[in-house]
Write an enzyme that holds these catalytic residues in place. Structure first.
Site: not given
Length: 138
Positions: A102, A104
């Site tokens: 992932h 940010h």
């Protein structure tokens, strides 16, 4: 498709756990972080389970980063952010807490917005030639 039934991000990508979706296509999902460090903090994930950016296929990595870039642009335009941090952590030593690739996208408003990312230089002088030789493509 890689799916880990113990992974919270896999469950979010599959719709098992609800999220505040910002963007979705066949390979990528972006949603608001429920524990944001700033207003508008967004997570961009691969829908398929890969542990880190280091193990994610290049085409998926590229798609995730393209979405992260677009979200950062929108955060500046629509949320009034003055800058954006776009970052990913690989493994626990680097701060990764969810073992699913992932990114940010953290909008920044002021130097005092409560989030601090610092690169503190050290007094230690590393052997740069040695490091270069180890890291340079062979």
């Amino acid at each position: 498709m890689n799916f880990d039934s113990n992974c919270i991000f896999c469950k979010i990508a599959d719709g098992i756990i609800p999220s505040y979706k910002i963007y979705e296509d066949d390979d990528v999902l972006a949603f608001l972080d429920v524990n944001p460090v700033t207003y508008g903090h967004t997570l961009v994930i691969s829908k398929e389970h890969f542990e880190t950016a280091l193990s994610t296929p290049k085409d998926i990595l590229s798609k995730v980063m393209n979405v992260a870039q677009r979200i950062g642009q929108i955060q500046i335009k629509e949320l009034g952010a003055k800058g954006v941090n776009i970052l990913t952590n690989c493994y626990e030593a680097a701060g990764q807490t969810v073992r699913h690739f992932h990114v940010h996208v953290i909008p920044r408003y002021e130097a005092t917005d409560g989030f601090k990312l610092e690169f503190n230089t050290k007094e230690i002088k590393y052997p740069l030639v040695e490091v270069m030789e180890k890291l340079a493509e062979k």
